[in-house]
Scaffold this active site. Structure first.
Site, PDB file in Angstrom:
ATOM      1  N   HIS A 116      -9.742  -0.838  -2.488  1.00  0.00           N
ATOM      2  CA  HIS A 116      -9.974  -0.039  -0.755  1.00  0.00           C
ATOM      3  C   HIS A 116     -11.412   0.530  -0.792  1.00  0.00           C
ATOM      4  O   HIS A 116     -11.834   0.710   0.451  1.00  0.00           O
ATOM      5  CB  HIS A 116      -8.627   0.178   0.046  1.00  0.00           C
ATOM      6  CG  HIS A 116      -8.263  -0.227   0.824  1.00  0.00           C
ATOM      7  ND1 HIS A 116      -7.064  -0.062   1.699  1.00  0.00           N
ATOM      8  CD2 HIS A 116      -7.550  -2.123   0.619  1.00  0.00           C
ATOM      9  CE1 HIS A 116      -6.105  -0.530   1.961  1.00  0.00           C
ATOM     10  NE2 HIS A 116      -7.061  -2.202   1.173  1.00  0.00           N
TER      11      HIS A 116
ATOM     12  N   CYS B  38      -4.923  -7.201  -3.462  1.00  0.00           N
ATOM     13  CA  CYS B  38      -5.578  -7.249  -1.973  1.00  0.00           C
ATOM     14  C   CYS B  38      -5.981  -8.603  -1.207  1.00  0.00           C
ATOM     15  O   CYS B  38      -6.499  -9.127  -2.235  1.00  0.00           O
ATOM     16  CB  CYS B  38      -6.209  -5.781  -2.026  1.00  0.00           C
ATOM     17  SG  CYS B  38      -6.756  -5.652  -0.270  1.00  0.00           S
ATOM     18  N   HIS B  39      -6.612  -8.393  -0.320  1.00  0.00           N
ATOM     19  CA  HIS B  39      -7.768  -9.435   0.037  1.00  0.00           C
ATOM     20  C   HIS B  39      -8.689  -8.899   0.429  1.00  0.00           C
ATOM     21  O   HIS B  39     -10.333  -9.557   0.569  1.00  0.00           O
ATOM     22  CB  HIS B  39      -6.834 -10.473   0.530  1.00  0.00           C
ATOM     23  CG  HIS B  39      -6.001  -9.810   2.479  1.00  0.00           C
ATOM     24  ND1 HIS B  39      -4.825  -9.000   3.129  1.00  0.00           N
ATOM     25  CD2 HIS B  39      -6.821  -9.130   3.153  1.00  0.00           C
ATOM     26  CE1 HIS B  39      -4.709  -9.418   3.972  1.00  0.00           C
ATOM     27  NE2 HIS B  39      -5.974  -8.178   3.958  1.00  0.00           N
TER      28      HIS B  39
ATOM     29  N   ASN C 258       0.874  -1.733   0.018  1.00  0.00           N
ATOM     30  CA  ASN C 258      -0.395   0.455   0.276  1.00  0.00           C
ATOM     31  C   ASN C 258       1.025   0.945   0.006  1.00  0.00           C
ATOM     32  O   ASN C 258       2.230   1.087   0.174  1.00  0.00           O
ATOM     33  CB  ASN C 258      -0.788  -0.361   1.054  1.00  0.00           C
ATOM     34  CG  ASN C 258      -1.596  -0.907   1.209  1.00  0.00           C
ATOM     35  OD1 ASN C 258      -2.165  -0.593  -0.163  1.00  0.00           O
ATOM     36  ND2 ASN C 258      -2.155  -1.449   1.979  1.00  0.00           N
TER      37      ASN C 258
END
Length: 444
Positions: free
Chosen positions: A203, A173-174, A152
């Site tokens: 996000h 990303c998870h 990030n």
């Protein structure tokens, strides 16, 4: 033999998730794993833990090698098929502490500060020169390798790499994997057979569609239940209060749920973290300085956890991370779907073409293929663009080395602009640039 190089291997828990997954794979179990870091102790810790997993669960079939320091970086990368990036430039101390403490002097409160806001801007500016050096090495010693970026701020780091280097890069990303599951769990709704469609930016990717196994739209019921959850407080497994009120407010006000947690999203908009409204911060359960607390707690717990991981009793189970599954898909030419971060190029038609967007992607031996989404609902595209503006301006600052571009990025950040005057934003940026010193390039 497949070679996987892990940059920032001192991030032991994350290295275990990705490389442990590889060791449990029928396709990757005998790969060579090159562990690279600039911190000798953390590198050794990770090597010991991973070697234990290799011996206990993989009959020692993987080959693990460790590489310390910039002088050994090219050797670590040489001949790699896949590169996993998990670095943190500047670490918790001094850099993360600086990113929180200086803005706080100006009255700017943050929760995570790694994706957007002034913290995300500074993290990107000190990380981009390092990943640029990685890219230069990759071009020389392993030009066909796939670079799997987990660092990030995802939109800024991945966006820079995909626009300004020749590496084959995907941002991972998870939060996509757990978005629908966590929402349905919170709403007390059935998860079996549910399918979804998620797209936007990292996000802040939106759950655009969610349907049950018979194709019925679940959003009407989700919206009804989300309205009833306003103000709820839920006790987590750690015994602390937390909530998902910010994301449920997105459902109530914008009509859609998004991928990343409420503590993250609280600082991606101008609505919730307002110094003159402390009761608002309290009412939605926003954990100010949350990332600093997490870092401090992790450091305190690490020694006990490391000992447990090295003991014979520790075993690894495959994680939810995409990394090993991408490698399996490419090595076996077995299609696999991920949520990946790629340059837009018209995939989402009402977002900037240069933006790094998060969309469904199909993986196979020929590469990673993003899917066309079309238009997002206008209010969602508008939300994304407030974040994309900051991302693009930060990348411009990293490329041009112009201090004015740093100011512009901070001035356009939704949360920063909602709290500080223009003069204070400029002063804060100057103080942060000075404090980070050699971790940042020299701005003109």
């Amino acid at each position: 033999m497949t070679k996987v190089t892990f940059m920032g291997a001192g991030s032991t828990v994350f290295a275990v998730n990705i490389l442990g997954d590889c060791m449990l794979s029928e396709i990757l179990y005998d790969a060579e794993f090159a562990l690279y870091d600039i911190d000798a102790k953390r590198l050794e810790d990770s090597y010991m833990v991973l070697q234990g997993i290799n011996e206990r669960q993989n009959a020692g079939r993987a080959v693990l090698k460790k590489y310390l320091g910039v002088e050994n970086r090219k050797e670590a990368l040489h001949g790699a098929n896949y590169i996993v990036n998990a670095i943190q430039v500047g670490g918790y101390k001094p850099s993360t502490v600086i990113d929180f403490e200086i803005p706080a002097k100006y009255g700017l409160k943050q929760t995570i500060a790694d994706t957007l806001g002034i913290g995300g801007i500074m993290r990107a500016l000190r990380t981009i020169p390092v990943v640029k050096a990685f890219a230069d090495d990759v071009e020389e010693v392993c030009p066909d390798a796939w670079f799997l970026n987990y660092v990030n701020p995802m939109g800024m780091i991945t966006g820079y790499l995909q626009r300004y280097t020749g590496m084959k890069t995907i941002g991972l990303c998870h939060s996509v994997q757990v978005c629908t599951k966590s929402l349905l769990e919170r709403m007390g709704m059935e998860q079996e057979g549910v399918f979804d469609k998620i797209a936007g930016i990292n996000h802040m990717a939106w759950l655009l569609e969610v349907r049950d196994k018979d194709g019925n739209d679940l959003y009407p019921e989700i919206r009804r239940r989300a309205a009833k959850h306003e103000g709820d407080r839920i006790i987590g497994s750690n015994g602390k209060q937390h909530s998902d009120i910010v994301r449920l407010e997105y459902v109530r006000r914008l009509g859609y749920y998004c991928t990343e947690s409420s503590e993250h999203n609280a600082e991606y908009n101008p609505w919730f973290i307002k110094p003159n409204y402390p009761e608002l911060i309290e009412s939605v359960g926003i954990p100010i300085n949350e990332y600093m607390r997490r870092c401090e707690e992790a450091e305190k717990r690490w020694q006990d956890r490391k000992n447990q991981m090295i003991e014979n009793s520790f075993t690894h189970e495959r994680s939810r991370e995409y990394g090993a599954r991408i490698m399996e898909s490419m090595e076996s030419n077995t299609p696999y779907k991920i949520g990946g971060n790629v340059i837009n190029h018209g995939l989402i038609t009402n977002l900037d073409a240069k933006a790094c967007v998060e969309v469904p992607c199909l993986v196979d031996a020929s590469g990673i293929h993003p899917t066309y989404i079309g238009e997002l609902p206008l209010q969602l595209a508008a939300m994304n663009m407030t974040n994309i503006n900051v991302q693009l301006l930060t990348i411009e600052a990293a490329v041009t080395k112009k201090r004015e571009a740093v100011y512009h990025a901070a001035m356009l950040d939704p949360h920063t602009a909602a709290v500080l005057s223009l003069d204070d934003i400029v002063k804060m940026c100057d103080e942060l640039i000075e404090a980070h010193g050699d971790y940042l390039p020299k701005f003109q």
